[in-house]
Enzyme design. Structure first.
Site, PDB file in Angstrom:
ATOM      1  N   ASP A 282       1.046  -1.325   0.033  1.00 21.60           N
ATOM      2  CA  ASP A 282       0.083  -0.005  -0.126  1.00 21.60           C
ATOM      3  C   ASP A 282       0.764   1.152   0.102  1.00 21.60           C
ATOM      4  O   ASP A 282       1.906   1.273   0.916  1.00 21.60           O
ATOM      5  CB  ASP A 282      -0.884  -0.023   1.459  1.00 21.60           C
TER       6      ASP A 282
ATOM      7  N   THR B 227       0.519   4.898   0.747  1.00 16.97           N
ATOM      8  CA  THR B 227       0.434   5.665   1.827  1.00 16.97           C
ATOM      9  C   THR B 227       0.897   4.776   3.292  1.00 16.97           C
ATOM     10  O   THR B 227       0.154   3.762   3.356  1.00 16.97           O
ATOM     11  CB  THR B 227      -1.098   6.042   2.076  1.00 16.97           C
TER      12      THR B 227
END
Length: 853
Positions: free
Chosen positions: A336, A338
């Site tokens: 992911d 972020t």
């Protein structure tokens, strides 16, 4: 909806439409009613006195949070094993019938067991201390104040607050709900979030995906729905991995071979042979003991335990030990963006007004949006940082000259001027951010009484295809910038089905993401290890690709918008293999992507820190969460990086490869001994001769060719890529090696029986056979120690020197009953060992060519 007003300082105050909470105490405990009226309890929670009373009654969430086995369980698991029982009985027998040197194997087992207990205890201490650091602490209202408490301190009737990413830790009833959406998929399998209203039940094990609220605990401790599951899932385990299950399979095979062989050997040595009883017993035990690979389980446990301690020093919490092994087998890592490639925080670099919108007014809208959410995500936090509530100068002083044109807000319209923006806007409705819809929103009553509603989110979701603004946004995305669109809802309110489609674009909010300084090196490491990296994000695919490109990710230019992702699993798997960056991915799509990769035989690791990653983390072969991530992600992940450093992952991979590669090596050593011991016993039974060895001989051989070197090899650095089929790989090498060693040793023994005669002949025969077995076993060790380093060469040489010292020092000769007689037979033993070494080299190379290294 919950109504909140913003005062001049930007703090939220309860509005008049705040939903009433339930009197949990009256429902749960009619015998002990609360003294306060329901409304007071709703606002303040329990009092200190009420908490103490409930603790005294045992109405407390007393499920132990356990990250490891207890000390008693560790001792029991290491002491009371099947093989320890067998060896213990044989040891007691030997203490009565033979000299102490024939009982040395018992002392070795005691030492091994002690080492195992100490190492696992060290691992327990590490796990327990890290678990305390990473433990989720729910926010509970007591005495009118919100405070964080440990999960086990929650009592019946506590009012527990909830926000995005929070895990429901006990069963309860919703007391307050502000667009509260709860994911119960881990309990029910239902993927869609459930909208909760006051009075609805919530179950432990579920988690919040959007909105906020509070619930009243109705079931605590072991009565809670997921309590038992949570307790079992958090335990220290050494099972459910290919390595551990493979060793269990090997031990099962060993038992099958050992039992009938040992019975035959006992009958042969005690009944058929008419020798000295005590000597027969000693030789019988000498034949049984080496069949048991007693150190294999120990070294596997020690290797895992030391791995936990090493990773613990790097603030890496391994919630399930096989995760160390599992990550080493991974060939695809899904990241992911972020919180993994970028740090959690962001900075606003620019706000571009669209369609002639007044910039100062836009700033006020952003300031109010920031104040409307009590639990802002990273994007909204950046807006709050740039436009804090109550900031009198704000960004508006460029347009409003410090608010003078707004008369410092006294006319109610100074919000557009800067200083006057301190006048409050009242929040009348709120729409929390959802990963599924990609935007959030809020409705206000402005200071002059004008109603307005706003959405803030992904431009490519809020804007129609072909909108000219998208071209402008595309250029920003190509620079790796994140862009949010502020849009005004003209009619219908936030809940209207077409709210997003009919919203009028007002401004672009341009955010710059902070790259993790260590992310580039980590991506480079995975590329070098032939581990494919896939970046999966809810952000715009082009923007994510630009960020990945800055970090040097191979294939970062191959981006795909997940809204165009095929739904067919096979087509999705193809798209996953062909692309490296995926944007606008929903939580359910993340889960489907992991499943698609697994369907192609990939071993998948998933990293993440947000609530939108939970489903994918749960389904991945290995789930990795950041320590700063949500409670839900930390709960389902096998590995938690407490220091929030993506750069720790290579250390986990390295530990896993060390464990797998080294245990494969030492397992081959131990199983070679088991095979030659069983085969020697069978040959002895078939030929009706005395067993050639006493326990002291095999203790010496095992220590020098297996025990000591295996300990060093098990803990050595090892960067070999993990290979599957552990049992097959070990047995392919151990069986031919054991057969060659047994054949060579028994050949020497039979030749020596014809060569020697008279008193002392058996001891001379045993010495010659021991020499052949030692040299053959040393050659197996020399092969396994490859590729050579200085310390590996020194290790093999030291073991050889140790045996030479025994042969030349008189008192050691007597102690171990080893004395080479004459020159003919010892050199014959050496010659047979050389032939065996040549056969070993040929068989290992043949197996390597046929089945792969």
């Amino acid at each position: 909806m919950t109504q909140r007003a913003l005062d001049s300082s930007g703090e939220q105050t309860p509005g008049p439409s705040r939903p009433a909470m339930i009197d949990a105490g009256a429902e749960l405990d009619p015998v002990h009613p609360m003294d306060l009226p329901p409304s007071a309890h709703d606002a303040t929670g329990l009092t200190t006195a009420e908490v103490a009373e409930r603790v005294a009654r045992g109405e407390v969430n007393d499920v132990p949070v356990r990250s490891s086995r207890s000390v008693a369980e560790i001792v029991r698991a290491n002491v009371f094993t099947r093989f320890n029982l067998i060896i213990g009985v044989l040891w007691v027998i030997m203490l009565f019938v033979a000299p102490i040197q024939d009982s040395l194997f018992g002392f070795v087992i005691v030492a091994n067991t002690g080492i195992g207990i100490i190492q696992e205890w060290r691992a327990k201490k590490t796990l327990d201390s890290l678990a305390v650091i990473g433990e989720a602490k729910p926010t509970v209202r007591r005495d009118g104040k919100a405070a964080e408490v440990s999960t086990h301190e929650i009592v019946l009737g506590d009012v527990i607050e909830l926000g995005p990413g929070d895990k429901v830790v006990v069963d309860g009833t919703v007391a307050e709900a502000d667009s509260l959406e709860v994911d119960e998929s881990l309990l029910t399998g239902e993927a869609d979030p459930v909208l909760k209203r006051p009075g609805d039940p919530v179950m432990s094990g579920s988690f919040v995906v959007a909105g906020g609220g509070a619930f009243t605990a109705t079931k605590v401790g072991r009565e809670a729905y997921a309590a038992q599951l949570a307790e079992e899932a958090s335990r220290f385990t050494l099972v459910h991995s290919e390595l551990r299950s493979g060793i269990s399979t090997i031990l099962k095979y060993v038992t099958w071979m050992m039992v009938p062989t040992a019975i035959g050997l006992i009958i042969s040595q005690l009944v058929v042979k008419d020798n000295n009883f005590k000597d027969s017993v000693a030789r019988t035990v000498g034949g049984i003991v080496p069949m048991i690979p007693e150190g294999l389980v120990l070294l596997t446990s020690v290797a895992f335990a030391i791995g936990v301690v090493r990773l613990g020093r790097k603030q890496c919490l391994v919630q399930e030990l096989p995760a160390i092994e599992g990550l080493a087998r991974v060939d695809v890592v899904c990241l992911d963006k972020t919180g993994t490639l970028t740090e959690g925080g962001m900075d606003i670099t620019e706000v571009r007004a669209l369609g002639g919108s007044d910039e100062a007014y836009v700033h006020q809208v952003l300031r109010s949006l920031g104040s409307s959410d009590p639990r802002p995500n990273a994007s909204l936090q950046a807006i709050i940082d740039a436009y804090p509530a109550g900031d009198k100068d704000g960004k508006g002083d460029k347009d409003g000259k410090d608010g003078k044109d707004g008369k410092d807000g006294k006319d109610g319209k100074g919000g557009k001027g800067g200083k006057g923006e301190e006048a409050s806007w009242t929040v009348t409705d709120a729409l929390p951010f959802s990963s599924a819809r990609k935007y959030s929103g809020a409705a206000f009553t402005e200071t002059d009484g004008t109603p307005s509603a706003w959405l803030l989110g992904a431009p490519d979701v809020l804007l129609a295809d072909g909108d000219a603004t998208l071209t402008e946004i595309e250029h920003l995305n190509e620079q790796g910038l994140r862009v949010l669109l502020l849009a005004r809802v003209e009619s219908g309110g936030l809940d209207a089905p077409d709210a997003a489609q009919s919203a009028v674009p007002t401004a672009l909010v341009v955010l710059e993401q902070r790259l993790r300084p260590d992310a580039a090196e980590t991506l480079k490491y995975f590329a070098q290890q032939n581990v494919a990296t896939k970046v999966i994000s809810g952000d715009n695919a082009v923007s994510v690709g630009a960020v990945a490109g800055k970090l040097g990710l191979a294939g970062a230019e191959n981006t795909l918008d997940a809204r165009k992702m095929p739904t067919d699993p096979d087509a999705m798997a193809t798209a996953m293999e062909q692309n490296a960056v995926f944007g606008r991915v929903t939580p359910q799509q993340k889960r489907d992507m992991v499943a698609a990769l697994q369907s192609r035989g990939h071993t998948v690791a998933m990293t993440g820190d947000g609530v939108n990653d939970v489903l994918a983390l749960k389904d991945a072969d290995i789930g990795v969460s950041m320590g700063s991530g949500s409670e839900a992600t930390r709960a389902v992940a096998q590995i938690v990086l407490l220091n929030n450093s993506f750069a720790t992952l290579p250390s986990v991979v390295a530990e896993g490869r060390r464990v797998i590669g080294n245990i494969t090596r030492v397992a081959t050593l131990f199983l070679t001994k088991t095979v030659y011991s069983v085969l020697l016993a069978i040959l002895v039974v078939c030929t009706q001769v005395e067993y050639p060895f006493l326990p002291r001989h095999l203790t010496l051989l095992s220590t020098l060719t297996i025990g000591v070197p295996a300990f060093f090899l098990a803990l050595a650095p090892n960067k070999e890529r993990a290979q599957p089929h552990f049992v097959r790989r070990v047995m392919r090498y151990a069986i031919p090696s054991g057969v060659i060693a047994a054949t060579a040793t028994f050949t020497t023994y039979l030749v020596a029986r014809h060569h020697y005669a008279g008193p002392g002949a058996l001891e001379a025969e045993t010495s010659a056979a021991t020499l052949t077995l030692f040299l053959t076993s040393m050659w197996v060790l020399a092969i396994i120690a490859r590729p050579y380093t200085w310390w590996r060469i020194a290790l093999v040489a030291a073991m050889g020197l140790g045996f030479l010292i025994v042969l030349v020092v008189p008192w050691l000769q007597d102690f171990f009953a080893l004395k080479l007689v004459g020159a003919t037979m010892p050199w014959t033993a050496v010659g047979i060992a050389v032939a065996a070494a040549a056969l070993l080299e040929f068989s290992w190379r043949l197996v390597g060519r046929r089945f792969g290294a």
